[in-house]
Design an enzyme around this catalytic site. Structure first.
Site, PDB file in Angstrom:
ATOM      1  CG  HIS A 159      23.151 -23.084 106.968  1.00  0.00           C
ATOM      2  ND1 HIS A 159      22.741 -23.631 105.781  1.00  0.00           N
ATOM      3  CD2 HIS A 159      22.258 -22.115 107.280  1.00  0.00           C
ATOM      4  CE1 HIS A 159      21.638 -23.013 105.396  1.00  0.00           C
ATOM      5  NE2 HIS A 159      21.324 -22.086 106.277  1.00  0.00           N
ATOM      6  CG  HIS A 190      13.724 -22.314 110.571  1.00  0.00           C
ATOM      7  ND1 HIS A 190      14.639 -21.635 109.814  1.00  0.00           N
ATOM      8  CD2 HIS A 190      12.599 -22.402 109.781  1.00  0.00           C
ATOM      9  CE1 HIS A 190      14.099 -21.319 108.644  1.00  0.00           C
ATOM     10  NE2 HIS A 190      12.861 -21.772 108.595  1.00  0.00           N
ATOM     11  CG  ASP A 202      19.441 -17.109 113.060  1.00  0.00           C
ATOM     12  OD1 ASP A 202      18.820 -16.144 112.610  1.00  0.00           O
ATOM     13  OD2 ASP A 202      19.076 -18.290 112.934  1.00  0.00           O
TER      14      ASP A 202
HETATM   15  N1  ACO Z   1      26.626 -26.513 117.997  1.00  0.00           N
HETATM   16  C1  ACO Z   1      27.301 -27.635 118.294  1.00  0.00           C
HETATM   17  N2  ACO Z   1      27.439 -28.656 117.433  1.00  0.00           N
HETATM   18  C2  ACO Z   1      26.875 -28.515 116.231  1.00  0.00           C
HETATM   19  C3  ACO Z   1      26.166 -27.373 115.849  1.00  0.00           C
HETATM   20  C4  ACO Z   1      26.052 -26.342 116.793  1.00  0.00           C
HETATM   21  N3  ACO Z   1      25.394 -25.231 116.508  1.00  0.00           N
HETATM   22  N4  ACO Z   1      25.717 -27.514 114.583  1.00  0.00           N
HETATM   23  C5  ACO Z   1      26.120 -28.715 114.185  1.00  0.00           C
HETATM   24  N5  ACO Z   1      26.809 -29.338 115.174  1.00  0.00           N
HETATM   25  C6  ACO Z   1      27.406 -30.644 115.137  1.00  0.00           C
HETATM   26  C7  ACO Z   1      26.349 -31.702 115.426  1.00  0.00           C
HETATM   27  O1  ACO Z   1      26.227 -31.966 116.801  1.00  0.00           O
HETATM   28  C8  ACO Z   1      26.872 -32.870 114.648  1.00  0.00           C
HETATM   29  O2  ACO Z   1      27.945 -33.440 115.383  1.00  0.00           O
HETATM   30  P1  ACO Z   1      28.144 -35.033 115.418  1.00  0.00           P
HETATM   31  O3  ACO Z   1      28.417 -35.421 113.983  1.00  0.00           O
HETATM   32  O4  ACO Z   1      29.284 -35.210 116.357  1.00  0.00           O
HETATM   33  O5  ACO Z   1      26.846 -35.593 115.927  1.00  0.00           O
HETATM   34  C9  ACO Z   1      27.497 -32.235 113.411  1.00  0.00           C
HETATM   35  O6  ACO Z   1      27.842 -30.906 113.806  1.00  0.00           O
HETATM   36  C10 ACO Z   1      26.530 -32.179 112.228  1.00  0.00           C
HETATM   37  O7  ACO Z   1      25.373 -31.468 112.628  1.00  0.00           O
HETATM   38  P2  ACO Z   1      23.880 -31.848 112.231  1.00  0.00           P
HETATM   39  O8  ACO Z   1      22.961 -31.508 113.374  1.00  0.00           O
HETATM   40  O9  ACO Z   1      23.833 -33.251 111.687  1.00  0.00           O
HETATM   41  O10 ACO Z   1      23.647 -30.851 111.044  1.00  0.00           O
HETATM   42  P3  ACO Z   1      22.230 -30.495 110.427  1.00  0.00           P
HETATM   43  O11 ACO Z   1      22.487 -30.143 109.024  1.00  0.00           O
HETATM   44  O12 ACO Z   1      21.207 -31.523 110.719  1.00  0.00           O
HETATM   45  O13 ACO Z   1      21.792 -29.213 111.295  1.00  0.00           O
HETATM   46  C11 ACO Z   1      21.467 -27.063 112.057  1.00  0.00           C
HETATM   47  C12 ACO Z   1      21.900 -27.921 110.871  1.00  0.00           C
HETATM   48  C13 ACO Z   1      20.053 -27.501 112.536  1.00  0.00           C
HETATM   49  C14 ACO Z   1      21.378 -25.613 111.606  1.00  0.00           C
HETATM   50  C15 ACO Z   1      22.484 -27.245 113.200  1.00  0.00           C
HETATM   51  O14 ACO Z   1      23.748 -26.778 112.781  1.00  0.00           O
HETATM   52  C16 ACO Z   1      22.046 -26.559 114.464  1.00  0.00           C
HETATM   53  O15 ACO Z   1      21.266 -27.137 115.248  1.00  0.00           O
HETATM   54  N6  ACO Z   1      22.516 -25.278 114.697  1.00  0.00           N
HETATM   55  C17 ACO Z   1      22.094 -24.534 115.838  1.00  0.00           C
HETATM   56  C18 ACO Z   1      20.721 -23.882 115.560  1.00  0.00           C
HETATM   57  C19 ACO Z   1      20.848 -22.741 114.577  1.00  0.00           C
HETATM   58  O16 ACO Z   1      21.740 -21.917 114.659  1.00  0.00           O
HETATM   59  N7  ACO Z   1      19.858 -22.669 113.647  1.00  0.00           N
HETATM   60  C20 ACO Z   1      19.814 -21.603 112.653  1.00  0.00           C
HETATM   61  C21 ACO Z   1      19.887 -22.166 111.252  1.00  0.00           C
HETATM   62  S1  ACO Z   1      20.154 -20.897 110.063  1.00  0.00           S
HETATM   63  C22 ACO Z   1      18.805 -19.913 110.043  1.00  0.00           C
HETATM   64  O17 ACO Z   1      17.702 -20.275 110.414  1.00  0.00           O
HETATM   65  C23 ACO Z   1      19.011 -18.473 109.529  1.00  0.00           C
END
Ligand code: ACO
Length: 353
Positions: free
Chosen positions: A245, A206, A296
């Protein structure tokens, strides 16, 4: 459904996130319009009092916030006692909690909380109460980072920090806001709602992502190392912080605004190489994964170019998001129902010893 993805968990009239026609709006105003026509204090007023302030209302509101930038003596003593090695998010959480002990909730607490967070943070950082007379939160923060600063900070620094505070202010039922609403739904006090939210924002999935994004950008010395480095991280199934996201599928509408500011600032302070590295990370993530940067990612570069220490990136998110949290606490209280979902039990059948 894991992580409640796609579940509508309640009503709100505060913001729309990812609605196709509207994009991100606060109380009906598009964020691009707000960045161009408002400042952080007017957005705080909009979120908390449900209207954009007229110039005289804004003037009075800013004066009120300035007058509330005062720490009770015992909070000042506490902040001076917290070691400089502490995580600034813990300082904010503890500061808010202590304020709740010293000044139990009154109607004034809403504005006080908006005003006091940067004071808590900077007072701990400087080891003395930071009492500069800057009108806006952005300028108070920029001056307070360097108490000895005598010249006004660069107008682009103020503009960029103010824009980023606007963009971080509100985002519907994100994890920290939802946590605040759960606490509000038990009829707890506002300080408990905010400490809940700060603890939830702290995690790297987050709010903590902006700090991790900066560390990622700084891992690379030269732009030509980036593509291979990111590909390697992806092949090792590592998360690339500042990307992806839960709600936005076609990109985070806040990202192009901060990217433009990051470009301008990097040119201004001679950090074009860092911007080039960030752009290659963005391009590689698109080519390899079709994943966009979220707010971010380029916010990290904006803060870095302004000279803000990396450990303050997530606390700055708090300084801004407090306005959205408070708006949601008010909204939850206005039509309250205890938030208490059910669990799908996956444990053993009833058994005996
Ligand atoms: N880097 C690499 N792979 C990613 C990323 C990433 N940042 N984000 C998503 N993916 C991939 C996942 O590994 C997953 O791949 P798979 O299907 O092969 O397993 C697929 O994309 C779907 O991702 P999920 O994790 O299921 O998506 P979810 O909606 O649960 O997560 C989240 C969203 C937590 C924001 C995720 O994208 C993430 O962890 N990002 C990095 C952390 C981040 O930047 N957080 C800030 C959020 S915005 C904010 O707070 C302003």
């Amino acid at each position: 459904m894991t992580g409640l993805a796609g579940i509508i968990a309640g009503d709100t009239a505060i913001s729309t996130v990812g609605k196709e026609s509207a994009g991100l709006t606060y109380r009906g105003y598009n964020i691009t319009y707000l960045v161009d026509h408002a400042n952080f204090e007017s957005v705080a007023y909009l979120l908390l009092y449900n209207k954009l302030p007229a110039p005289e209302e804004l003037n009075l509101y800013q004066k009120k916030l300035m007058s509330l930038r005062r720490l009770p003596e015992k909070l000042l003593i506490l902040l001076k006692a917290i070691p400089q090695t502490a995580n600034p998010m813990d300082v904010l959480r503890t500061g808010v909690s202590m304020l709740g002990i010293l000044e139990p909730e009154t109607p004034e607490s809403i504005d006080k909380l908006v005003a006091i967070l940067p004071v808590i943070l900077l007072t701990w950082y400087q080891g003395q109460e930071v009492t500069n007379a800057q009108i806006t939160t952005a300028d108070y923060f920029l001056y307070g980072l360097n108490e000895l600063r005598v010249k006004p900070s660069d107008p682009l620094f103020s503009k960029a920090l103010d824009a980023s505070l606007i963009l971080y202010a509100e985002h519907e039922f994100n994890a920290s806001t939802f946590a605040a609403r759960i606490t509000a739904s038990t009829l707890s006090d506002v300080y408990s709602c905010i400490t809940t939210a700060i603890g939830t924002l702290r995690g790297p999935l987050h709010g903590g992502a902006n700090e991790e994004a900066m560390k990622l950008i700084q891992q690379f010395d030269e732009p030509d190392q980036v593509e291979a480095g990111i590909k390697r991280m992806l092949s090792e199934k590592k998360l690339i912080m500042g990307f992806g996201h839960r709600v936005y599928i076609n990109g985070d509408p806040r990202s192009p605004i901060v990217k433009d500011l990051a470009r301008q600032l990097s040119e201004k302070v001679g950090k074009q190489k860092l911007f080039a590295i960030a752009e290659i990370i963005e391009n590689t993530m698109w080519t390899e994964k079709k994943i966009y940067p979220n707010l971010d990612f380029y916010s990290a570069l904006v803060y870095h170019c302004i000279g803000i220490p990396t450990s303050f990136f997530t606390p700055l998110f708090v300084v801004s998001r407090i306005t959205g949290w408070l708006a949601h606490v008010i909204e939850q209280r206005s039509n309250n129902k205890l938030i208490r979902p059910l669990a799908n039990y996956i444990g053993p059948e009833p058994r005996q010893i």
